[in-house]
Each structure stands twice: as C-alpha cells, then as structure tokens.
Design an enzyme around this catalytic site. Structure first.
Site, mmCIF file in Angstrom:
data_model
loop_
_atom_site.group_PDB
_atom_site.id
_atom_site.type_symbol
_atom_site.label_atom_id
_atom_site.label_comp_id
_atom_site.label_asym_id
_atom_site.label_seq_id
_atom_site.Cartn_x
_atom_site.Cartn_y
_atom_site.Cartn_z
ATOM 1 N N PRO A 135 0.885 -1.022 0.109
ATOM 2 C CA PRO A 135 -0.049 0.116 -0.190
ATOM 3 C C PRO A 135 0.905 1.137 0.096
ATOM 4 O O PRO A 135 1.898 1.325 0.547
ATOM 5 C CB PRO A 135 -0.765 0.012 1.230
ATOM 6 C CG PRO A 135 0.242 -0.877 2.393
ATOM 7 C CD PRO A 135 0.753 -1.669 1.386
ATOM 8 N N GLY A 136 0.319 2.313 -0.755
ATOM 9 C CA GLY A 136 1.098 3.535 -0.759
ATOM 10 C C GLY A 136 0.100 4.347 -0.134
ATOM 11 O O GLY A 136 0.053 5.181 0.862
ATOM 12 N N ARG A 137 -0.824 5.027 -1.171
ATOM 13 C CA ARG A 137 -2.060 5.851 -0.768
ATOM 14 C C ARG A 137 -2.724 5.860 0.224
ATOM 15 O O ARG A 137 -2.809 6.671 1.221
ATOM 16 C CB ARG A 137 -2.967 5.959 -2.149
ATOM 17 C CG ARG A 137 -3.771 7.119 -2.306
ATOM 18 C CD ARG A 137 -4.951 6.918 -3.047
ATOM 19 N NE ARG A 137 -4.388 6.318 -4.412
ATOM 20 C CZ ARG A 137 -4.238 7.109 -5.638
ATOM 21 N NH1 ARG A 137 -4.245 8.482 -5.449
ATOM 22 N NH2 ARG A 137 -3.656 6.402 -6.711
ATOM 23 N N ARG B 176 -1.708 16.294 -9.244
ATOM 24 C CA ARG B 176 -2.985 15.526 -9.578
ATOM 25 C C ARG B 176 -4.310 15.856 -10.104
ATOM 26 O O ARG B 176 -4.723 15.405 -10.953
ATOM 27 C CB ARG B 176 -3.208 14.486 -8.234
ATOM 28 C CG ARG B 176 -1.840 13.873 -7.621
ATOM 29 C CD ARG B 176 -2.477 12.832 -6.341
ATOM 30 N NE ARG B 176 -3.209 11.903 -7.029
ATOM 31 C CZ ARG B 176 -4.578 11.515 -6.810
ATOM 32 N NH1 ARG B 176 -5.253 12.560 -6.346
ATOM 33 N NH2 ARG B 176 -5.133 10.476 -7.271
ATOM 34 N N TYR C 275 -4.887 13.990 -13.707
ATOM 35 C CA TYR C 275 -5.913 13.008 -13.575
ATOM 36 C C TYR C 275 -7.481 13.750 -13.209
ATOM 37 O O TYR C 275 -8.165 12.923 -12.907
ATOM 38 C CB TYR C 275 -5.705 12.026 -12.505
ATOM 39 C CG TYR C 275 -4.366 11.531 -12.137
ATOM 40 C CD1 TYR C 275 -3.852 10.651 -13.372
ATOM 41 C CD2 TYR C 275 -3.393 11.859 -11.098
ATOM 42 C CE1 TYR C 275 -2.737 10.269 -12.951
ATOM 43 C CE2 TYR C 275 -2.462 11.183 -10.761
ATOM 44 C CZ TYR C 275 -1.838 10.344 -11.987
ATOM 45 O OH TYR C 275 -0.674 9.871 -11.682
ATOM 46 N N CYS D 83 2.510 29.210 -16.029
ATOM 47 C CA CYS D 83 1.824 29.730 -16.839
ATOM 48 C C CYS D 83 1.014 28.601 -17.985
ATOM 49 O O CYS D 83 1.745 28.234 -19.144
ATOM 50 C CB CYS D 83 2.781 30.404 -17.861
ATOM 51 S SG CYS D 83 3.592 31.875 -16.874
ATOM 52 N N GLU D 84 0.075 27.907 -17.421
ATOM 53 C CA GLU D 84 -0.475 26.920 -18.191
ATOM 54 C C GLU D 84 -1.913 26.958 -17.710
ATOM 55 O O GLU D 84 -2.296 27.058 -16.425
ATOM 56 C CB GLU D 84 -0.175 25.545 -17.939
ATOM 57 C CG GLU D 84 1.395 25.047 -18.388
ATOM 58 C CD GLU D 84 1.778 24.041 -18.861
ATOM 59 O OE1 GLU D 84 0.707 23.372 -19.380
ATOM 60 O OE2 GLU D 84 2.948 23.646 -19.030
ATOM 61 N N TYR E 286 1.658 10.825 -3.511
ATOM 62 C CA TYR E 286 1.749 11.355 -4.844
ATOM 63 C C TYR E 286 1.710 12.954 -5.164
ATOM 64 O O TYR E 286 1.074 13.410 -6.085
ATOM 65 C CB TYR E 286 0.639 10.577 -5.672
ATOM 66 C CG TYR E 286 0.929 9.106 -5.669
ATOM 67 C CD1 TYR E 286 1.739 8.292 -6.365
ATOM 68 C CD2 TYR E 286 -0.171 8.212 -5.007
ATOM 69 C CE1 TYR E 286 1.980 7.105 -6.045
ATOM 70 C CE2 TYR E 286 -0.241 7.194 -5.028
ATOM 71 C CZ TYR E 286 0.870 6.446 -5.381
ATOM 72 O OH TYR E 286 0.947 5.003 -5.210
#
Ligand code: LLP
Length: 412
Positions: free
Chosen positions: A274-276, A312, A316, A342-343, A371
């Site tokens: 597990p990470g998240r 994120r 996503y 600048c996006e 993440y």
C-alpha cells in the site's frame, strides 16, 4: 480517519496550529501527521493478523526519508521501483530483507545495487528482465530471489492512467508466458523463484477486483505446484483507495478478511504494497492566497502552490478537498483555485464552491500525502516546497524548501 482537525476555530495538525507552521516554514508547505501514518500502517498490519505477512509501503507515494524512517520503525518493509528508491529506503534504515523491487524497466546498475543490498526479492515483469537478473546474479556469484508479476486481466474500475492489471497494460506477464518464465527461473543456478506477484491498479474503491485477482493467482499457484514450483510469497500489490471526496473505499480490514477467507490453509507469506492508503490522508499541502481575480466568466483564487507542487488535479482531474486554515464564515462562491504557472491546466480545483478568501489567507489542500511531493517538479523554475512532520506538539523539518542556488546547482 486522520489527525488534521478544526479546533478552536482553526485547522490543527495533531497538536500544532497549521497557521503557525505556515508562518515558521513558509508556503507552499507539505505537512505530514505521524499519528495518522502509524494508524494507517497498523491497520494493514492488524488486518492480516493470523497469517504470515509483510506490509511493504510503496515508496513512490511518499519517499521522504524521515517518513520512511518512521514507517520502517513501525516494522514496515518497502516496495521500490528504482535505485533511487532503494537508496532512500536504505538511508531510512529499512531492513533490506523487507524490500521488494517492482517495475518494468529495471536497469543493470539497479539490479546490481539491489543484489548488493540483498533485498527480499525482485518482482519480475518480463522474460528479458528475468534473464538479465539471472546473468547479473550469476556474475556476482549470488542467487536472486524472484517472483513473477502476473497480469491477471482484471478491471480495477479506476482511472485509466492508474489501471495496471488489464491485458492492454504494460505490466506483468500473462499466465501462459509466466509458466515458461517460472520454469526458466527454476532451472537457472542464479535464480530462486520464491514468489508470485500482481498489482492491478490504484485508488480501488471495491474489494471485488482484489478478490478476483487473488482467485486467479491462487489457481496459478496450484498449477505451479503441480509442475514442482512451490512459491512462498504471495504479493498482492497495493491499490486500496482512500476518501478524497465522497468515496467510501473498503478498509484494510475488509481487504484482510477477503484475503484470509480465500487463503485459508495455505502456507504463504502475504505481501501488500500500500502507498496511498497509508500516506494519502496523512498529509496536507498548505498554500497562501496571492490574489483573487474576477473575470466575466469566473472567480479565480490564485495561490502560491501550483501544478508543480501537486499535479494530481491537472493530470488526472483528481479531486482534492480544499478548506480555509482559519475559517472566516464568509459566503461561498463557485471558484477556480489556480497556481502561478503559465498553463491553463494549472489548477488545484475548478468550479468549486468555497468561501471567499483574501490575499494572504491560507488554504489547506487535503489528502496530499501520497503522490504529492513525489510528483512535484521545478517547472517554471519554482522551488520545491518544504516538508514537515508533526508528532503531537513536536515538528521536524523533514525537507527544507529549495533555494535559487539549488535550482542551478547541477548545471555546468
Ligand atoms: N505496487 C506497485 C507495483 C505499484 O505500481 C503501485 C502504484 C503501488 C504498489 C502502490 O499503489 P497504491 O497503494 O498507492 O495505490 N500517481 C498516481 C498513482 C500511481 C500509482 C502507481 N503505482 C496518483 O496520483 O493517483
């Protein structure tokens, strides 16, 4: 459940005021809660009480050495995917015998470094990789413990970028090819096929895909047994989802129950990666409002954290809850919370109902412990944020904010 709570009219990280940390360390600032990390790690450990098991934290979710050291101290192993992550895990004092090495593109130097460290095993993703590991281990007069990552062709029902166990994904091997690869490993003097591995995706909010993958893996383990290959480790990867918004993902104990029910009677050590689920809700990102701006189309809140700090939402369209650090009870409006980059894709939230804020005020972006920092960059020559770890009323600076000198330090 986590330890970021509103108390006495403002947000606290355990027993420290978030506003105080923002003053002391500046913004944008990642804040991690030790109590939350411990609680989440323990939930996994407890979920598998009764079977041999190892919980390997997935370092890609949060690779801060201080945080890894805490988890290692609770007994966690680590799931790594690069020489860099190995270096971090070892620097954090993690026992190499609790480290598993995943990933489709392990390079020679990384394989060698992992063999030097004597890690528990490699999760192998292709025939060529197996051959490479065998050759390098042979040259080093050692034996590499391997498990083969199976692609069970199970739909994890998550975002396509983080689905990994479907036939069309680059990960793992189908069972037919894997059979041949196990046989190669068995007959290779420098390889020991000890395990069976899969990881089907991330942010899973149902148990059924895990259960389906597990059934397929166990059937495959039985086939292997009948051809004389007796595996000892069953690595089911990571992937358990968390609550960002209104999801109600299964708990580690639900996953544990599903595994234990299916495994009954088998002599296997279960590994989870597990990470998240461990780090996600153990961290927040604190950002300061620079300006507010009203255009004919929208209200914008321009903050000092951008897509370089937390990608994120841009990458996503992920939802992260945002709230005031010191709520003022002002009226709510639909607004976009955007960074200075600048996006147009540089946003933390779009069309979100939030209380109006003023320049200088602080916002907290929740569920940012996984993440978050690990996917950050210096895009637009922005300095990467500082990271602090809170434990009760104590705080340590786990990574200082970058400086302009850091920006160009490696350029010649
Ligand atoms: N094991 C393997 C082999 C993995 O590839 C991953 C994640 C994990 C374990 C940990 O999965 P978790 O428990 O954290 O779901 N950047 C994306 C997530 C990418 C996940 C990649 N692999 C995001 O921000 O949602």
């Amino acid at each position: 459940m986590n330890y970021f709570e509103c108390r006495n009219g403002e947000l606290w990280a355990e027993d420290v005021r978030v506003s105080e940390l923002a003053e002391k360390y500046g913004t944008p600032l990642y804040i991690y809660s030790t109590k939350t990390l411990k609680r989440h790690y323990r939930a996994f450990d407890k979920a598998l009480t009764g079977v041999d098991h190892l919980t390997c934290f997935s370092v890609k979710a949060n690779s801060n050495v201080g945080l890894l050291r805490l988890l290692g101290g609770y007994g966690a192993g680590m799931d790594i995917v690069s020489g860099g992550e190995l270096y971090r895990a070892l620097a954090a004092g993690v026992d190499p015998q609790k480290i598993v090495f995943s990933g489709v593109g392990k390079q020679d130097h990384e394989i060698k470094e992992a063999l030097d460290a004597d890690i528990l095993m490699f999760n192998v993703e292709s025939t060529q990789e197996l051959e490479r590991i065998g050759a390098i281990a042979g040259q080093m007069n050692t034996v590499a413990r391997v498990s083969i990552r199976i692609n069970p062709d199970v739909d994890p029902k998550t975002h396509p970028y983080i689905s990994t166990g479907l036939k069309k994904n680059k990960f793992g091997l189908d069972m037919l090819e894997a059979t041949g690869v196990y046989s190669m490993a068995k007959h290779h003097p420098a390889l020991d096929p000890v395990g069976l591995d899969c990881h089907i995706g991330s942010q899973l909010t149902q148990i059924s895909p895990f259960a389906e993958a597990l059934e397929k893996l166990l059937d495959f383990a039985d086939q292997l047994k009948s051809s004389g290959i007796d595996i000892r480790y069953l690595d089911l990867g990571g992937g358990l989802g968390i609550t960002y918004n209104e999801e109600s993902p299964p708990l580690p104990e639900d996953l544990g129950r599903a595994i234990m029910d299916t495994l009954a009677g088998r002599q296997l050590t279960v590994i989870l990666e597990p990470g998240r689920a461990i780090a996600g809700n153990a961290g927040i990102l604190v950002t300061r409002v620079i300006y507010t701006k009203k255009t004919p189309a929208k209200h914008f809140v321009i903050v000092d954290a951008g897509m370089n700090d937390l990608v994120r939402p841009s990458l996503y369209q992920a939802f992260h809850r945002i709230g005031e650090v010191i709520p003022k009870g002002r009226e709510k409006l639909s607004m976009d919370v955007v960074g200075p980059i600048c996006e147009s894709g540089d946003f933390l939230a779009q069309d979100r109902m939030l209380p109006t804020v003023q320049p200088g005020e602080l916002l907290a972006v929740f569920s940012a412990g996984a993440y978050g920092f690990t996917m950050s960059s210096q895009y637009n020559s922005r300095l990467r944020a500082a990271e602090v770890i809170v434990d009760g009323d104590k705080t340590i600076l786990a990574r200082r904010r970058e400086t302009y000198q850091d920006l160009i330090a490696l350029e010649t």
